[in-house]
Design a protein around this motif. Sequence first.
Motif, short mmCIF file in Angstrom:
data_model
loop_
_atom_site.label_atom_id
_atom_site.label_comp_id
_atom_site.label_asym_id
_atom_site.label_seq_id
_atom_site.Cartn_x
_atom_site.Cartn_y
_atom_site.Cartn_z
N TRP A 1 -6.76 7.91 -2.35
CA TRP A 1 -8.11 7.37 -2.53
C TRP A 1 -8.07 5.89 -2.93
O TRP A 1 -8.77 5.06 -2.36
N MET A 2 -7.24 5.55 -3.92
CA MET A 2 -7.24 4.19 -4.44
C MET A 2 -6.67 3.18 -3.44
O MET A 2 -7.31 2.18 -3.11
N LYS A 3 -5.44 3.44 -2.95
CA LYS A 3 -4.81 2.51 -2.01
C LYS A 3 -5.58 2.48 -0.68
O LYS A 3 -5.69 1.42 -0.05
N GLY A 4 -6.09 3.62 -0.25
CA GLY A 4 -6.87 3.65 0.98
C GLY A 4 -8.15 2.83 0.87
O GLY A 4 -8.52 2.11 1.79
N SER A 5 -8.81 2.94 -0.27
CA SER A 5 -10.04 2.15 -0.50
C SER A 5 -9.73 0.67 -0.57
O SER A 5 -10.45 -0.16 -0.02
N LEU A 6 -8.63 0.33 -1.27
CA LEU A 6 -8.24 -1.08 -1.39
C LEU A 6 -7.90 -1.66 -0.01
O LEU A 6 -8.31 -2.78 0.32
N PHE A 7 -7.16 -0.89 0.78
CA PHE A 7 -6.83 -1.33 2.13
C PHE A 7 -8.11 -1.56 2.93
O PHE A 7 -8.24 -2.58 3.63
N TYR A 8 -9.04 -0.64 2.82
CA TYR A 8 -10.29 -0.73 3.58
C TYR A 8 -11.05 -2.00 3.24
O TYR A 8 -11.54 -2.70 4.13
N PHE A 9 -11.14 -2.32 1.96
CA PHE A 9 -11.93 -3.47 1.57
C PHE A 9 -11.20 -4.80 1.76
O PHE A 9 -11.83 -5.81 2.07
N LEU A 10 -9.88 -4.82 1.59
CA LEU A 10 -9.14 -6.07 1.72
C LEU A 10 -8.71 -6.35 3.16
O LEU A 10 -9.03 -7.39 3.73
N VAL A 11 -7.97 -5.41 3.74
CA VAL A 11 -7.41 -5.64 5.07
C VAL A 11 -8.49 -5.56 6.13
O VAL A 11 -8.51 -6.35 7.06
N LEU B 1 -7.98 6.11 6.20
CA LEU B 1 -7.05 5.39 5.34
C LEU B 1 -6.79 6.15 4.04
O LEU B 1 -5.65 6.24 3.58
N GLN B 2 -7.84 6.70 3.46
CA GLN B 2 -7.70 7.44 2.21
C GLN B 2 -6.88 8.71 2.40
O GLN B 2 -6.12 9.11 1.51
N GLN B 3 -7.01 9.33 3.55
CA GLN B 3 -6.26 10.56 3.81
C GLN B 3 -4.76 10.33 3.77
O GLN B 3 -4.00 11.15 3.25
N GLU B 4 -4.32 9.19 4.30
CA GLU B 4 -2.88 8.91 4.35
C GLU B 4 -2.38 8.13 3.14
O GLU B 4 -1.26 8.33 2.69
N PHE C 1 0.82 -1.21 0.00
CA PHE C 1 0.00 0.00 0.00
C PHE C 1 0.85 1.26 0.00
O PHE C 1 0.46 2.28 -0.55
N THR C 2 2.02 1.21 0.63
CA THR C 2 3.02 2.26 0.57
C THR C 2 4.28 1.74 1.26
O THR C 2 4.19 0.99 2.24
N SER C 3 5.43 2.16 0.76
CA SER C 3 6.69 1.76 1.39
C SER C 3 7.06 2.69 2.54
O SER C 3 8.04 2.45 3.25
N ASP C 4 6.29 3.75 2.73
CA ASP C 4 6.55 4.75 3.77
C ASP C 4 5.98 4.24 5.10
O ASP C 4 4.77 4.27 5.33
N ARG C 5 6.86 3.79 6.00
CA ARG C 5 6.42 3.22 7.28
C ARG C 5 5.69 4.24 8.14
O ARG C 5 4.72 3.90 8.82
N ASP C 6 6.17 5.49 8.14
CA ASP C 6 5.52 6.52 8.94
C ASP C 6 4.09 6.77 8.45
O ASP C 6 3.17 6.95 9.25
#
Length: 202
Positions: free
Chosen positions: A91-101, A85-88, A35-40
């Motif tokens: 929109w796309m990765k945040g939505s995907l995280f929401y539905f999958l994770v 999730l979308q804020q950080e 979803f992102t390589s940025d750990r922070d």
Amino acid sequence: MSDFVIRNLAELGDRESAQAAEIFVEGFYDSLRYFTSDRDKLARALVHALVREQFFVALEEGQVLGIFAYSAGQKRAFRFQRAELQQELGWMKGSLFYFLVRRELEKPLHLAEGQCYFEAVATAKQARGRGVASQLNHELISRLGYDDYILEVVDTNTAAVRLYERLGYVEFRRKPQRWFRKQTGFNARVYMRWMGDQAQSE
């Protein structure tokens, strides 16, 4: 093994919650980095989702060194909000995280009465090998008072499997990961059950 202060995250503040989120990301980075390589950024995206009452932490001089969450009945350790999730993550990765994770970490576990499920177990890198997870495990089993404790670990995390075996856990089921193996970083989920106080130090 050192003696750490074990506290429920609900008794602590936002600083400790942020540290707990950072340790979670560090421990599960291989499964989250898609979803992102940025750990922070991952930690900021996830801190809102920690159900603090379900998390216990090991503290040393005010610093969170380890986390250990549990679920029982219908209570889960995470509660996600899509907007956060979308804020950080966008929109796309945040939505995907929401539905999958979210589907995985919030779905009902159908635990029997007297059963407890341990999850989100992680230790800060600088504290590994000091018995943090062992002490959290002992403390929670002592405090919570359930009859049966189960947990899940991925097959590629061989160090964790060995640790749980030393703590008295025995594998009882293995579930192959059929989809997104590359993104999740593992091939199967290993389910283990605590069979008695056979613990040894890390």
